[in-house]
Motif scaffolding. Structure first.
Motif, mmCIF file in Angstrom:
data_model
loop_
_atom_site.group_PDB
_atom_site.id
_atom_site.type_symbol
_atom_site.label_atom_id
_atom_site.label_comp_id
_atom_site.label_asym_id
_atom_site.label_seq_id
_atom_site.Cartn_x
_atom_site.Cartn_y
_atom_site.Cartn_z
ATOM 1 N N ASN B 38 0.846 -1.195 0.000
ATOM 2 C CA ASN B 38 0.000 0.000 0.000
ATOM 3 C C ASN B 38 0.867 1.225 0.000
ATOM 4 O O ASN B 38 2.058 1.170 0.297
ATOM 5 N N ARG B 39 0.238 2.365 -0.233
ATOM 6 C CA ARG B 39 0.990 3.616 -0.142
ATOM 7 C C ARG B 39 1.455 3.861 1.271
ATOM 8 O O ARG B 39 2.547 4.364 1.494
ATOM 9 N N SER B 40 0.670 3.510 2.247
ATOM 10 C CA SER B 40 1.049 3.807 3.617
ATOM 11 C C SER B 40 1.876 2.698 4.242
ATOM 12 O O SER B 40 2.485 2.894 5.278
ATOM 13 N N SER B 41 1.912 1.506 3.638
ATOM 14 C CA SER B 41 2.682 0.423 4.244
ATOM 15 C C SER B 41 4.004 0.180 3.574
ATOM 16 O O SER B 41 4.747 -0.688 4.003
ATOM 17 N N CYS B 42 4.304 0.878 2.534
ATOM 18 C CA CYS B 42 5.540 0.555 1.833
ATOM 19 C C CYS B 42 6.728 1.180 2.546
ATOM 20 O O CYS B 42 6.782 2.404 2.708
ATOM 21 N N PRO B 43 7.718 0.382 2.986
ATOM 22 C CA PRO B 43 8.856 0.970 3.696
ATOM 23 C C PRO B 43 9.754 1.798 2.789
ATOM 24 O O PRO B 43 10.491 2.651 3.244
ATOM 25 N N LEU B 44 9.674 1.555 1.474
ATOM 26 C CA LEU B 44 10.504 2.326 0.563
ATOM 27 C C LEU B 44 9.898 3.679 0.260
ATOM 28 O O LEU B 44 10.609 4.662 0.050
ATOM 29 N N ALA B 69 18.074 9.374 5.992
ATOM 30 C CA ALA B 69 17.853 8.785 4.661
ATOM 31 C C ALA B 69 19.119 8.664 3.821
ATOM 32 O O ALA B 69 19.306 7.664 3.142
ATOM 33 N N PRO B 70 20.051 9.614 3.842
ATOM 34 C CA PRO B 70 21.257 9.413 3.026
ATOM 35 C C PRO B 70 22.240 8.411 3.615
ATOM 36 O O PRO B 70 23.233 8.074 2.981
ATOM 37 N N PHE B 71 22.019 7.912 4.825
ATOM 38 C CA PHE B 71 22.981 6.973 5.409
ATOM 39 C C PHE B 71 22.333 5.591 5.525
ATOM 40 O O PHE B 71 21.736 5.268 6.542
ATOM 41 N N PRO B 72 22.464 4.798 4.522
ATOM 42 C CA PRO B 72 21.748 3.519 4.557
ATOM 43 C C PRO B 72 22.160 2.633 5.713
ATOM 44 O O PRO B 72 21.363 1.905 6.270
ATOM 45 N N ARG B 73 23.459 2.744 6.132
ATOM 46 C CA ARG B 73 23.880 1.850 7.212
ATOM 47 C C ARG B 73 23.199 2.195 8.518
ATOM 48 O O ARG B 73 22.963 1.343 9.364
ATOM 49 N N ARG B 74 22.963 3.471 8.718
ATOM 50 C CA ARG B 74 22.369 3.874 9.989
ATOM 51 C C ARG B 74 20.879 4.119 9.856
ATOM 52 O O ARG B 74 20.275 4.733 10.713
#
Lengths: 325, 290
Positions: B38-44, B69-74
């Protein structure tokens, strides 16, 4: 240019049919021919030759035997698996004192001294299907003084103390897989040995081709055949202790446990003596075969039990002439 | 930009976590809160998102904010939740304070479900487990074959009959069956001394005893009219009995494959009499070609 009819070796004759005696030189080997047709042809010829020689040898032997008459050596006994069986050190000698002493003091002694009357509880694994249920019912008619109870998800470890409290002497659990019974656990209750069998070819009463009626309430006789080793002896005694000690001969029923090459065949018959030397038997009752998988010292305990014997596939199935019961 | 992500991945183009079925779309992403696409359930497609995940029986709260958001590891922040159900719910509340209602609600729901199935797992492991053992096809076939051969070798009917007759002989049945010939033969056996040596003598079949039971004749095929031969038949039937007993004792439960060693010399139904005829008539004269 090779035709199918190559001239046979060692003989001046032409193409087939083969002459009466074809002589193959002793270094003859069919695989020397590279042409398949020729090779096949020579092989067939060679095979015929072998057969003829064998027949001639047999005739000669027969003639010799007839010529000797009375002095002929006895006929050779053909080898069977039972003949060739590897001798087991634990084979019981009927006069063995140690075995007799052991049997007088083991867990079945009270039964054989007629101190206890067998009372059997028959149950199944969880959620038995129709076939297993019917089999349990038929089994309970075969074994006198037995009761069938449904399992309903109870743990065996909790059932056993209850059974002992209610004076049961034996417990039979029939395990089921995919709607057919495939295993049997037989446990002698007041602290007795537990035997686990694999059960196969179960035939219910209606599947057996016979025209008899149902087994009556009379106590049947028991026949135990071929239990030769120590292990076999203890298993045999286990089976014998299921049935009351005094059979009622009026009923003319007999339950047989026959051991052959480690497979125990169970049959239930009604017999009638037609004359001195002839007896007729009619099969009633279910039939099944058992194969012993393990024998435990105490009552049923899969984790901490002390196993007296386990079937080890790698060691024991390797030798085709070695049997354990 | 989350809107852009949703417009491309979610709705139109390919998303590798998306699974479509006839009625619904599912999302395979492990951080997804509800499992649906869904639009509200998508983590991406959501820059501020939270989930509950469990690892080895302990539940964690995972949170993702736009600052990272710019730090994928964290990106995902992890909080270990209390084992106590109510305290864990309070923890979720205080961590997700000021977060959208939807995410808070769904997190608590998911946490509830996870704790329930963990409880069930623990309960089941205490009960009896059914052990599933694989069957080996080759071994099953081998066992079946060997069982068939053992059945053939066993010759059950014969074995049972033999055993029953053996028991009859040894008088285990007492007086139930009265075959008069039995006691009679026994008495005769005690008188006979060495009848074992006459094993080569012609043996008769069981018609010997049937002949004695002249009064109660069953379906017999004995046509003995000669009473002179009666004695000879009696003695030979005893020899037979003794032979059988000896053989049975020797056999001692190991039966050879199909042939009892009792064949012996050929059996005949009656005393064999050779009759020679003398031809009184001359054979037809041969015409000689002259």
């Amino acid at each position: 240019p090779g035709t199918a009819a190559a001239p046979p070796k060692g003989d001046g004759a032409g193409p087939p049919p083969a002459p009466q005696r074809v002589l193959f030189p002793p270094t003859f080997s069919v695989s020397e021919f590279e042409n398949k047709q020729r090779r096949h042809f020579m092989f067939v010829r060679w095979k015929q030759q072998q057969r003829k020689e064998k027949l001639a040898a047999r005739k000669k032997r027969k003639k010799e035997r007839e010529a000797l008459g009375d002095k002929a050596p006895p006929k050779a006994v053909p080898k069977t698996i039972e003949n060739q069986r590897v001798y087991d050190e634990t084979t019981v000698d009927p006069n063995d004192e140690e075995v007799a002493f052991d049997e007088a003091t083991d867990e079945f002694a009270p039964y054989f001294n007629r101190q206890t009357v067998p009372k059997i509880l028959i149950t199944t694994s969880d959620r038995p299907r129709g076939r297993t249920v019917r089999f349990c019912e038929q089994l309970s008619t075969v074994i006198p003084n037995s009761h069938v109870y449904y399992r309903r998800g109870l743990a065996l470890k909790r059932i056993i103390p209850q059974c002992i409290a209610r004076d049961f002497t034996d417990l039979i659990v029939i395990n089921e897989d995919r709607k057919i019974p495939n295993g049997l656990v037989l446990s002698h209750l007041p602290d007795g040995p537990t035997a686990h069998f694999r059960m196969s070819s179960v035939r219910l009463r209606k599947e057996i081709k016979r025209k008899g009626k149902e087994p009556t309430e009379h106590v049947p006789e028991v026949i135990l055949n071929n239990f030769t080793t120590r292990l076999g002896h203890s298993v045999g005694r286990m089976f014998a202790s299921l049935f009351p000690h005094d059979p009622q001969f009026i009923g003319r029923q007999v339950a047989t446990f026959h051991n052959q090459r480690d497979y125990i065949f169970f049959r239930f018959h009604r017999y009638i003596f037609k004359s001195e030397k002839k007896v007729g038997i009619q099969e009633l009752g279910p039939r099944f075969t058992l194969k012993l998988r393990s024998l435990q010292k105490g009552t049923f305990d899969s984790k901490f039990g002390e196993y007296e014997w386990i079937h080890k596939r790698r060691e024991m199935d390797m030798n085709r002439r070695k049997f354990h019961l | 930009s989350s809107q852009v992500v949703w417009d491309t991945l979610g709705n139109r183009q390919f998303c590798s976590y998306k699974i479509t079925t006839k009625t619904q779309n599912f999302c395979r992403n492990e951080y997804n809160l509800t499992g649906l696409c869904n639009r509200s359930s998508c983590p991406l497609a959501n820059s501020q998102y939270a989930t509950i995940r469990e690892e080895k029986g302990r539940c964690y709260l995972y949170m993702k904010t736009i600052e990272r958001a710019p730090f994928p590891r964290r990106l995902w922040e992890r909080v270990l939740l209390n084992k106590n159900y109510e305290k864990a719910l309070e923890q979720i509340d205080e961590n997700l304070i000021y977060w959208p209602r939807f995410i808070r609600h769904k997190c608590k729901q998911r946490f509830t479900k996870i704790t329930q199935y963990l409880i069930r797992i623990r309960k089941l492991t205490l009960k009896r487990q059914r052990k599933i053992v694989p069957l080996r096809r080759k071994i099953e076939r081998r066992e079946k074959r060997r069982e068939e051969k053992a059945l053939i070798a066993a010759q059950l009917d014969n074995a049972i009959e033999k055993e029953l007759l053996e028991r009859l002989k040894q008088d285990t049945y007492g007086d139930i069956y009265n075959f008069p010939i039995h006691a009679f033969d026994k008495a005769l056996q005690q008188q006979e001394v060495d009848s074992e040596s006459e094993s080569d003598a012609e043996k008769e079949e069981d018609d010997g005893e049937d002949a004695d039971k002249r009064e109660f004749v069953e379906a017999d095929d004995s046509d003995l009219s000669d009473f002179e031969d009666m004695d000879k038949l009696e003695t030979s039937s005893e020899e037979e009995q003794e032979e059988e007993e000896e053989v049975e004792k020797k056999a001692s439960h190991s039966k050879s494959k199909g042939k009892t060693p009792l064949k012996g010399p050929a059996r005949r139904k009656r005393p064999y009499i050779e009759i020679e005829y003398e031809k009184e008539t001359e054979p037809a004269t041969k015409t000689k070609a002259t």
